[in-house]
Design an enzyme around this catalytic site. Sequence first.
Site, PDB file in Angstrom:
ATOM      1  N   SER A 176       0.657  -1.309  -0.015  1.00 57.63           N
ATOM      2  CA  SER A 176       0.173  -0.058  -0.053  1.00 57.63           C
ATOM      3  C   SER A 176       1.005   1.177  -0.129  1.00 57.63           C
ATOM      4  O   SER A 176       1.687   1.197   0.799  1.00 57.63           O
ATOM      5  CB  SER A 176      -0.842  -0.059   1.115  1.00 57.63           C
ATOM      6  OG  SER A 176      -1.693   1.322   1.286  1.00 57.63           O
ATOM      7  N   GLY A 177       0.787   1.963  -0.848  1.00 61.99           N
ATOM      8  CA  GLY A 177       1.444   3.313  -1.124  1.00 61.99           C
ATOM      9  C   GLY A 177       2.353   3.205  -1.898  1.00 61.99           C
ATOM     10  O   GLY A 177       3.457   4.180  -1.978  1.00 61.99           O
ATOM     11  N   THR A 181      -1.172   2.183  -8.244  1.00 62.77           N
ATOM     12  CA  THR A 181      -2.442   2.744  -8.994  1.00 62.77           C
ATOM     13  C   THR A 181      -1.727   4.010  -9.948  1.00 62.77           C
ATOM     14  O   THR A 181      -2.207   3.936 -11.072  1.00 62.77           O
ATOM     15  CB  THR A 181      -3.484   3.298  -8.022  1.00 62.77           C
ATOM     16  OG1 THR A 181      -3.962   2.355  -7.300  1.00 62.77           O
ATOM     17  CG2 THR A 181      -4.574   3.848  -8.786  1.00 62.77           C
ATOM     18  N   ASN A 222      -1.602   5.506   3.273  1.00 65.65           N
ATOM     19  CA  ASN A 222      -1.601   6.239   1.944  1.00 65.65           C
ATOM     20  C   ASN A 222      -2.840   7.072   1.748  1.00 65.65           C
ATOM     21  O   ASN A 222      -4.044   6.665   2.147  1.00 65.65           O
ATOM     22  CB  ASN A 222      -1.862   4.952   0.674  1.00 65.65           C
ATOM     23  CG  ASN A 222      -1.863   5.700  -0.786  1.00 65.65           C
ATOM     24  OD1 ASN A 222      -1.845   6.894  -0.709  1.00 65.65           O
ATOM     25  ND2 ASN A 222      -2.019   4.672  -1.719  1.00 65.65           N
ATOM     26  N   SER A 225      -5.742   5.518  -0.860  1.00 63.88           N
ATOM     27  CA  SER A 225      -5.425   3.959  -0.855  1.00 63.88           C
ATOM     28  C   SER A 225      -6.560   3.313  -1.527  1.00 63.88           C
ATOM     29  O   SER A 225      -7.692   3.487  -1.264  1.00 63.88           O
ATOM     30  CB  SER A 225      -5.187   3.487   0.517  1.00 63.88           C
ATOM     31  OG  SER A 225      -5.003   2.145   0.732  1.00 63.88           O
ATOM     32  N   SER A 226      -6.264   2.523  -2.398  1.00 60.71           N
ATOM     33  CA  SER A 226      -7.359   1.819  -3.276  1.00 60.71           C
ATOM     34  C   SER A 226      -7.768   0.763  -2.368  1.00 60.71           C
ATOM     35  O   SER A 226      -7.078   0.026  -2.028  1.00 60.71           O
ATOM     36  CB  SER A 226      -6.774   1.187  -4.501  1.00 60.71           C
ATOM     37  OG  SER A 226      -5.950   1.879  -5.224  1.00 60.71           O
ATOM     38  N   GLY A 414      -0.324  -5.910  -2.828  1.00 60.76           N
ATOM     39  CA  GLY A 414       0.681  -7.040  -2.715  1.00 60.76           C
ATOM     40  C   GLY A 414       0.695  -7.826  -1.364  1.00 60.76           C
ATOM     41  O   GLY A 414      -0.233  -7.514  -0.649  1.00 60.76           O
ATOM     42  N   GLU A 416       0.808  -8.630   2.109  1.00 61.30           N
ATOM     43  CA  GLU A 416       0.816  -7.944   3.373  1.00 61.30           C
ATOM     44  C   GLU A 416       1.332  -8.671   4.602  1.00 61.30           C
ATOM     45  O   GLU A 416       0.732  -9.791   4.757  1.00 61.30           O
ATOM     46  CB  GLU A 416      -0.609  -7.327   3.502  1.00 61.30           C
ATOM     47  CG  GLU A 416      -0.867  -6.246   2.565  1.00 61.30           C
ATOM     48  CD  GLU A 416      -2.306  -5.505   2.750  1.00 61.30           C
ATOM     49  OE1 GLU A 416      -2.836  -5.945   3.536  1.00 61.30           O
ATOM     50  OE2 GLU A 416      -2.416  -4.531   2.192  1.00 61.30           O
TER      51      GLU A 416
HETATM   52  P1  ATP Z   1      -2.721   1.198  -2.240  1.00 59.23           P
HETATM   53  O1  ATP Z   1      -2.389  -0.179  -2.256  1.00 59.23           O
HETATM   54  O2  ATP Z   1      -2.758   1.871  -0.953  1.00 59.23           O
HETATM   55  O3  ATP Z   1      -3.982   1.789  -3.302  1.00 59.23           O
HETATM   56  P2  ATP Z   1      -0.834   2.098  -4.246  1.00 59.23           P
HETATM   57  O4  ATP Z   1       0.363   1.336  -4.437  1.00 59.23           O
HETATM   58  O5  ATP Z   1      -1.818   2.246  -5.377  1.00 59.23           O
HETATM   59  O6  ATP Z   1      -1.291   2.033  -3.194  1.00 59.23           O
HETATM   60  P3  ATP Z   1      -0.572   4.956  -5.176  1.00 59.23           P
HETATM   61  O7  ATP Z   1      -1.974   5.410  -4.862  1.00 59.23           O
HETATM   62  O8  ATP Z   1      -0.387   4.687  -6.431  1.00 59.23           O
HETATM   63  O9  ATP Z   1      -0.252   3.874  -4.386  1.00 59.23           O
HETATM   64  O10 ATP Z   1       0.565   5.928  -4.748  1.00 59.23           O
HETATM   65  C1  ATP Z   1       0.586   6.691  -3.573  1.00 59.23           C
HETATM   66  C2  ATP Z   1       1.045   8.018  -3.757  1.00 59.23           C
HETATM   67  O11 ATP Z   1       2.338   7.952  -4.037  1.00 59.23           O
HETATM   68  C3  ATP Z   1       0.393   8.876  -4.714  1.00 59.23           C
HETATM   69  O12 ATP Z   1      -0.866   9.449  -4.175  1.00 59.23           O
HETATM   70  C4  ATP Z   1       1.338   9.875  -5.266  1.00 59.23           C
HETATM   71  O13 ATP Z   1       1.157  10.996  -4.441  1.00 59.23           O
HETATM   72  C5  ATP Z   1       2.657   9.008  -4.925  1.00 59.23           C
HETATM   73  N1  ATP Z   1       3.224   8.490  -6.170  1.00 59.23           N
HETATM   74  C6  ATP Z   1       3.119   7.207  -6.620  1.00 59.23           C
HETATM   75  N2  ATP Z   1       3.765   7.007  -7.891  1.00 59.23           N
HETATM   76  C7  ATP Z   1       4.182   8.183  -8.460  1.00 59.23           C
HETATM   77  C8  ATP Z   1       4.956   8.775  -9.226  1.00 59.23           C
HETATM   78  N3  ATP Z   1       5.248   7.974 -10.398  1.00 59.23           N
HETATM   79  N4  ATP Z   1       5.221  10.151  -9.331  1.00 59.23           N
HETATM   80  C9  ATP Z   1       4.977  10.857  -8.184  1.00 59.23           C
HETATM   81  N5  ATP Z   1       4.198  10.403  -7.494  1.00 59.23           N
HETATM   82  C10 ATP Z   1       4.012   9.290  -7.200  1.00 59.23           C
HETATM   83 MG    MG Z   2      -3.914   2.028  -5.403  1.00 59.47          MG
END
Ligand code: ATP
Ligand code: MG
Length: 722
Positions: A176-177, A181, A222, A225-226, A414, A416
């Site tokens: 997460s984070g 996404t 996050n 967070s999705s 992923g 956890e």
């Molecule tokens: P979750 O499992 O909780 O959904 P996640 O892996 O989908 O988490 P994201 O929401 O994609 O995580 O990313 C978290 C934050 O990290 C985003 O809101 C953004 O601020 C930052 N971030 C991620 N990737 C990038 C990138 N390539 N460039 C800039 N910022 C990024």
């Molecule tokens: Mg996500």
Amino acid sequence: DLDAATAPLPSVSKSNVGHRWSDITSYATKKKVQSWFQLPNGNWELGRIMSTSGMESVISLPAGKVLKVNSDSLIPANPDILDGVDDLMQLSYLNEPSVLFNLQYRYNQDMIYTKAGPVLVAINPFKKVPLYGNNYIEAYKNKSIESPHVYAIADTAIREMTRDEVNQSIIISGESGAGKTETAKIAMQYLAVLGGGSGIEYEILKTNPILEAFGNAKTLRNDNSSRFGKLIEIHFSETGKISGAKIQTFLLEKSGPMCRGRKSNCYSIPGVDDAEQFHIVKEALDVVHVSKEDQESVFAMLAVVLWLGNVSFTMIDNENHVEAVEDESLINVANLIGCNIADLSLALSTRKMRVGNDNIVQKLTLSQAIETRDALAKSIYACLFEWLVEQINKSLAVGKKLTGRSISILDIYGFESFDRNSFEQFCINYANERLQQHFNRHLFKLEQEEYVQDGIDWTKVDFDDNQDCLHLFEKKPLGLLSLLNEESTFPNGTDYTFANKLKQHLNSNPCFRGEREKAFTVSHFAGEVTYDTTGFLEKNRDLLHLDSIQLLSSSSCHLPQAFASNMLNQSEKPVVGPLHKAGGADSQKLSVATKFKGQLFQLMQRLESTTPHFIRCIKPNNFQSPGSYEQGLVLQQLRCCGVLEVVRISRSGFPTRMSHQKFASRYGFLLVENAAEQDPLSVSVAILHQFNILPEMYQVGYTKLFFRTGQIGVLEDTRNNT
Ligand code: ATP
Ligand code: MG
């Protein structure tokens, strides 16, 4: 300087960190080569070996520190020339500190993408990095940039889809984070530009704000967070244009997003303008053809969920029975659902039961009423989400033939492992175990293909497999899932009886260990996880009382009605459930675990027929802040998401490959006997003999030489010092 070459050669070490210096000490000390030394805080520091005697080495660390250490605690470092290579496979020494250092070296220069052989590693920058947009997309399309990138992966996917006429998948995983996404959106962006033209690409991109608005939540890890997994299948016509898309979501964690207005303290996020976000979502709903009227209903249903949270109960007798308080919340919920206030009140505070041939009405206690209320809110929420996905899919498929080739993007949580792991982690980790198997198989296949193609003996390469752990989950009737389902249907089943049953039947399984109380431990590919069975049965049953469903179907509005029929359809068959001995009027649904397993199998089946591309997202710190790279945290994720596994698999094979030609021209001049007249293969073999490279350390293929890890390093050093 051929001294070094005659030094004993390193043997392939079984340890997962690489060759120990003690294997090659004399060589190392002679060259005062660099090696990694682990500080008490766990971080690695680069030092130089000054001298070695017995098992002790003297090393010099930066800032003039000199230490006497056990030689076994030193791990070889790569020569400076390999600093920041864009594929970890280019490292001569593929050990953990070298991998960590290489990623950090690049990260510090905003090079957040690195290849690990076939896998793309993406480290979350937590800030805007200048790597995206049309100019970059153009550059990757023209192949004028070669550095690793999500765009490059998306580009390869498009090319291979067209060239091989095979569907493709981009599998994104990470904690997460970690940026899954965002990465998925970046990939979609590339596909939308290259396959754009029909206008559907615009609709596809607009699905993101909708799903995020309804399926994301601010969590500790996050801000966005999705709370669901997602597979989006993007279809292309024969001319390479996007023709439509289909979205499938998995395992929505219902209590997360819907709590936003309620229990959580996470009301607002700095820098996020709610009114603007609301506007964006409404616009996006327009784009995917959700009518204004339906949009009204959608927001009404959201309001129901929020108001339900405020519905309270008052005691009506001294047996703890309650009825709902007829206040603003209750009235609003009834109005928004479109039902009678009295009916709502009854549905929340009583339960109809059938005893023999009689219908009786049982009053609920406070905790039962609260459970019923929350179950209703969660179900409405889940139905709303499903309904939205359905509308999106209709819009993305309408009038379009989804027959051509496709590229699927999977954004799924992923592996956890927390201090306390519950049913959600159990499902997520099971899914990851399946995905890991897919990953291993694919890598194995790739390796094998290359070996076979080049005619080398690939039986000397063995790969680990997580089949045992999958078996533990899936075996019938004595696997984790079967036992969970069985216990869930027993009227007297509790988390306790479930845990005991596991211990009774599975203790002989090497991947399983019963723990004290109600816990058990599973040996996953990424490490051991201890699960607390508290709440397992309830979450797996995910019951919604028939009274609640009937309430929704009595509604005068079409959304609640649709939800009710959806809920009934998901029930296998209405039964006089064994769940409530008194002859409960609950409907027997598919258990959550069964439904999830079904979805997962379907997903795997779809993925099996595609060429996969893997992206592993890594979170460099827990503060969502730019510029901070915590080695321990990164290492743990590299281990969990299989990057070090790729490295390990490659180490167990022959990761270094070089054509006869290149090898001969690069090292031929080191030959004592002049070999200028000979063909590249003969020159290569002569070099191998002169340098005493042991037969088990290499294989000669038709076009290439294949080496075990670290072999080339010695030749390189000799070459550089000659
Ligand atoms: P979750 O499992 O909780 O959904 P996640 O892996 O989908 O988490 P994201 O929401 O994609 O995580 O990313 C978290 C934050 O990290 C985003 O809101 C953004 O601020 C930052 N971030 C991620 N990737 C990038 C990138 N390539 N460039 C800039 N910022 C990024
Ligand atoms: Mg996500």
